[in-house]
Motif scaffolding. Structure first.
Motif, PDB file in Angstrom:
ATOM      1  N   PRO A   1       9.358   6.318  -2.770  1.00 53.96           N
ATOM      2  CA  PRO A   1       8.542   5.597  -2.608  1.00 53.96           C
ATOM      3  C   PRO A   1       9.316   4.988  -1.519  1.00 53.96           C
ATOM      4  N   MET A   2      10.162   4.394  -1.524  1.00 57.55           N
ATOM      5  CA  MET A   2      11.153   3.931  -0.717  1.00 57.55           C
ATOM      6  C   MET A   2      11.269   4.492   1.023  1.00 57.55           C
ATOM      7  N   ALA A   3      11.531   5.869   0.875  1.00 62.36           N
ATOM      8  CA  ALA A   3      10.957   6.629   1.814  1.00 62.36           C
ATOM      9  C   ALA A   3       9.637   6.363   2.489  1.00 62.36           C
ATOM     10  N   THR A   4       8.603   6.313   2.015  1.00 60.43           N
ATOM     11  CA  THR A   4       7.561   6.619   1.931  1.00 60.43           C
ATOM     12  C   THR A   4       7.200   4.285   2.583  1.00 60.43           C
ATOM     13  N   LEU A   5       7.539   3.597   1.659  1.00 63.43           N
ATOM     14  CA  LEU A   5       7.924   1.075   2.573  1.00 63.43           C
ATOM     15  C   LEU A   5       7.759   2.455   4.149  1.00 63.43           C
ATOM     16  N   LEU A   6       9.245   2.937   4.415  1.00 65.68           N
ATOM     17  CA  LEU A   6      10.121   2.851   5.585  1.00 65.68           C
ATOM     18  C   LEU A   6       8.705   4.148   6.743  1.00 65.68           C
ATOM     19  N   ASN A   7       8.564   4.745   5.924  1.00 67.29           N
ATOM     20  CA  ASN A   7       7.805   5.750   7.161  1.00 67.29           C
ATOM     21  C   ASN A   7       6.845   5.384   7.106  1.00 67.29           C
ATOM     22  N   VAL A   8       6.328   3.974   6.700  1.00 66.94           N
ATOM     23  CA  VAL A   8       4.615   3.413   7.160  1.00 66.94           C
ATOM     24  C   VAL A   8       4.943   2.170   7.719  1.00 66.94           C
ATOM     25  N   THR A   9       5.780   1.215   7.430  1.00 64.59           N
ATOM     26  CA  THR A   9       6.181   0.096   7.989  1.00 64.59           C
ATOM     27  C   THR A   9       6.500   0.162   9.709  1.00 64.59           C
ATOM     28  N   GLY A  10       7.211   1.435   9.623  1.00 67.15           N
ATOM     29  CA  GLY A  10       8.203   1.882  10.629  1.00 67.15           C
ATOM     30  C   GLY A  10       7.200   1.820  12.030  1.00 67.15           C
TER      31      GLY A  10
ATOM     32  N   THR B   1       0.780  -1.548   0.038  1.00 65.78           N
ATOM     33  CA  THR B   1      -0.405  -0.203  -0.290  1.00 65.78           C
ATOM     34  C   THR B   1       0.868   1.343   0.478  1.00 65.78           C
ATOM     35  N   ALA B   2       2.135   1.061   0.818  1.00 64.51           N
ATOM     36  CA  ALA B   2       2.764   2.401   0.732  1.00 64.51           C
ATOM     37  C   ALA B   2       3.651   2.614  -0.272  1.00 64.51           C
ATOM     38  N   VAL B   3       3.973   1.729  -1.142  1.00 63.21           N
ATOM     39  CA  VAL B   3       4.539   1.873  -2.324  1.00 63.21           C
ATOM     40  C   VAL B   3       3.803   1.965  -3.595  1.00 63.21           C
ATOM     41  N   GLY B   4       2.320   1.162  -3.309  1.00 62.95           N
ATOM     42  CA  GLY B   4       1.458   1.867  -4.308  1.00 62.95           C
ATOM     43  C   GLY B   4       1.138   3.136  -4.490  1.00 62.95           C
ATOM     44  N   THR B   5       0.360   4.006  -3.337  1.00 60.39           N
ATOM     45  CA  THR B   5       0.514   4.480  -2.539  1.00 60.39           C
ATOM     46  C   THR B   5       0.989   6.513  -2.615  1.00 60.39           C
ATOM     47  N   CYS B   6       2.307   5.452  -2.498  1.00 58.26           N
ATOM     48  CA  CYS B   6       3.450   6.859  -2.537  1.00 58.26           C
ATOM     49  C   CYS B   6       2.931   7.758  -1.202  1.00 58.26           C
ATOM     50  N   SER B   7       2.065   7.153  -0.141  1.00 57.56           N
ATOM     51  CA  SER B   7       1.251   8.561   0.977  1.00 57.56           C
ATOM     52  C   SER B   7       0.945   7.650   1.995  1.00 57.56           C
ATOM     53  N   SER B   8       2.097   8.406   3.066  1.00 61.37           N
ATOM     54  CA  SER B   8       1.778   7.410   4.701  1.00 61.37           C
ATOM     55  C   SER B   8       0.210   7.567   5.205  1.00 61.37           C
ATOM     56  N   VAL B   9      -0.290   8.783   4.702  1.00 61.24           N
ATOM     57  CA  VAL B   9      -1.892   8.733   5.338  1.00 61.24           C
ATOM     58  C   VAL B   9      -2.787   8.290   4.353  1.00 61.24           C
ATOM     59  N   ALA B  10      -2.973   8.037   3.740  1.00 64.99           N
ATOM     60  CA  ALA B  10      -3.312   6.041   2.607  1.00 64.99           C
ATOM     61  C   ALA B  10      -3.091   5.412   3.297  1.00 64.99           C
ATOM     62  N   SER B  11      -2.476   5.392   3.899  1.00 65.10           N
ATOM     63  CA  SER B  11      -1.725   3.737   4.114  1.00 65.10           C
ATOM     64  C   SER B  11      -2.361   3.624   5.799  1.00 65.10           C
ATOM     65  N   ILE B  12      -2.767   4.504   6.669  1.00 64.46           N
ATOM     66  CA  ILE B  12      -2.745   3.859   7.779  1.00 64.46           C
ATOM     67  C   ILE B  12      -4.224   2.981   7.466  1.00 64.46           C
ATOM     68  N   PRO B  13      -5.602   2.646   6.735  1.00 61.98           N
ATOM     69  CA  PRO B  13      -5.855   1.466   7.106  1.00 61.98           C
ATOM     70  C   PRO B  13      -5.369  -0.156   6.660  1.00 61.98           C
ATOM     71  N   ALA B  14      -4.766   0.309   6.027  1.00 64.11           N
ATOM     72  CA  ALA B  14      -3.776  -0.970   6.077  1.00 64.11           C
ATOM     73  C   ALA B  14      -2.726  -1.070   7.118  1.00 64.11           C
TER      74      ALA B  14
END
Length: 412
Positions: free
Chosen positions: A380-389, A261-274
């Motif tokens: 994209p990589m930054a969002t991945l780390l931000n979200v999964t962190g 979701t993070a890589v697909g949306t490139c958004s931390s906020v959009a990844s909150i539900p997942a």
């Protein structure tokens, strides 16, 4: 056109437009050579618009976020633990990146040593700290050279507005409204980014030459390698600290959907539900995950901490300035942590971090386009780390709060 293609173009449209502008600027720079000086004013206008907006944007974003926080003493303890975890993990990410920069340095120099303005040295540490964190007059807060004092003032204003209770309702609403207005203003300005940065990139290529690409390629390669290592090693370590082998198993078993979701949306906020759904499957207490994950989307950015350190190294290399000395390195680590916590509530907030780097180290405006381009390409990589962190940090918060899922699920 398939729905997947439309979704990809929608989520990555800003990056694609910016890369298109950079590509056009590269061609123009190679074709026009020194004559690209004609395009530089276009880039200057875009940079100046960012400078004009940054002060009110940072003030409203930080003060409104602090003013909106409410809660009991137990919630206060949770917030304290959460902020300690956020700060600690961001600092670990910054230190890890600093070590990576020293092992694989960005040697390419794109500029001349004389490009950085010379300022009088301050030998007194107390005076240096005073000038770094405070200003003597209010109007000095309106300068981009006073970003750290502005951040401190914004935090204090937010706390004061929250403590004012009912009498401060109108002011808190003003802060919230101001934040929305300034975010919309930045959205308008960033629509000019492909043209503005494209023009600046054309000027850099035309005046500096093809050696410019060596710096970008090296820094991007270093970021993605360090980011992947951090993703695999440190998140595993955090999950193990939180809940041992069981925590590692639960974390990686349920981390795939938030990652995609993070890589697909490139958004931390959009990844909150997942992320919230994954946190529940990781058996993170509801009282923890329902607070840490949403706030982490704006206050916790390990990917941004890593990128901030990379950008600092790149700018130092560009202007042939050594990244060494205890004070310089300590300040770099501090900036990376601050940036990771400040930029999340602001669209394109990484650019605010880049302005902070320039302000503290007193680099000229010419340094901004380079780090903005790097920040966009690593997104994209930054969002991945931000979200999964965020889920890894939520596991740590639950561990340090000594909460078990069955003890708080019913009360959440």
């Amino acid at each position: 056109m398939s729905e997947g293609t439309r979704s990809f173009l929608r989520n990555y449209s800003s990056i694609l437009w910016l890369m298109g502008g950079i590509a056009a600027g590269t061609i123009a720079g190679l074709w026009l050579g020194p004559d690209t000086g004609l395009l530089k004013p276009i880039g200057d206008i875009f940079i100046n618009l960012l400078f004009m907006a940054v002060i009110p944007l940072v003030f409203f974003a930080i003060s409104s976020a602090v003013a909106a926080v409410e809660g009991s003493s137990r919630l206060g303890r949770l917030f304290a633990v959460m902020l300690l975890v956020f700060t600690g993990t961001a600092l670990v990410a910054a230190v890890f990146t600093l070590l990576g920069v020293y092992v694989f340095p960005v040697h390419q120099v794109v500029g001349k040593a004389g490009d950085i303005p010379v300022h009088g040295e301050v030998t007194d540490l107390g005076t240096q700290l005073t000038q770094l964190f405070t200003v003597s007059e209010f109007y000095e807060l309106l300068s981009r050279k006073s970003m750290l004092p502005l951040i401190i003032f914004s935090l204090l204003t937010g706390f004061a507005a929250r403590q004012a209770g009912d009498k401060g309702v109108a002011f808190r609403q003003f802060l919230l409204s101001g934040n929305e207005v300034m975010k919309q203003l930045l959205t308008y300005i960033m629509k000019l980014a492909p043209v503005g940065l494209g023009a600046y990139f054309a000027y850099q290529v035309g005046t500096v030459g093809p050696q410019l690409f060596g710096t970008y390629a090296r820094s991007l390669g270093l970021y993605y390698v360090l980011g992947l290592l951090y993703y695999l090693i440190f998140f595993t370590l955090y999950a193990f600290i939180a809940r041992g082998k069981e925590g590692v198993r639960l974390y990686w078993k349920n981390n795939l959907v938030p990652s995609l979701t993070a890589v697909g949306t490139c958004s931390s906020v959009a990844s909150i539900p997942a992320n919230l759904e994954a946190a529940a499957r990781m058996k993170i207490p509801a009282a923890v995950r329902n607070i840490v994950v949403p706030l982490g989307a704006t206050l916790h950015k390990e990917g941004s901490s890593i990128s901030s350190m990379i950008k600092i190294a790149v700018v130092f290399a560009m202007f042939n300035k050594p990244l060494s000395g205890v004070d310089t390195l300590a300040l770099a680590l501090g900036i990376s942590v601050v940036v990771s916590m400040v930029e999340g509530g602001i669209p394109n907030g990484g650019y605010i971090g880049e302005l902070l780097v320039m302000s503290v180290y007193q680099f000229p405006p010419e340094a901004l386009p380079a780090v903005m381009i790097i920040g966009t390409l690593v997104d994209p990589m930054a969002t991945l780390l931000n979200v999964t962190g965020d889920t890894a940090s939520a596991m740590l918060v639950g561990r340090f709060m000594r909460l078990k899922p069955e003890e708080v699920e019913a009360a959440a």
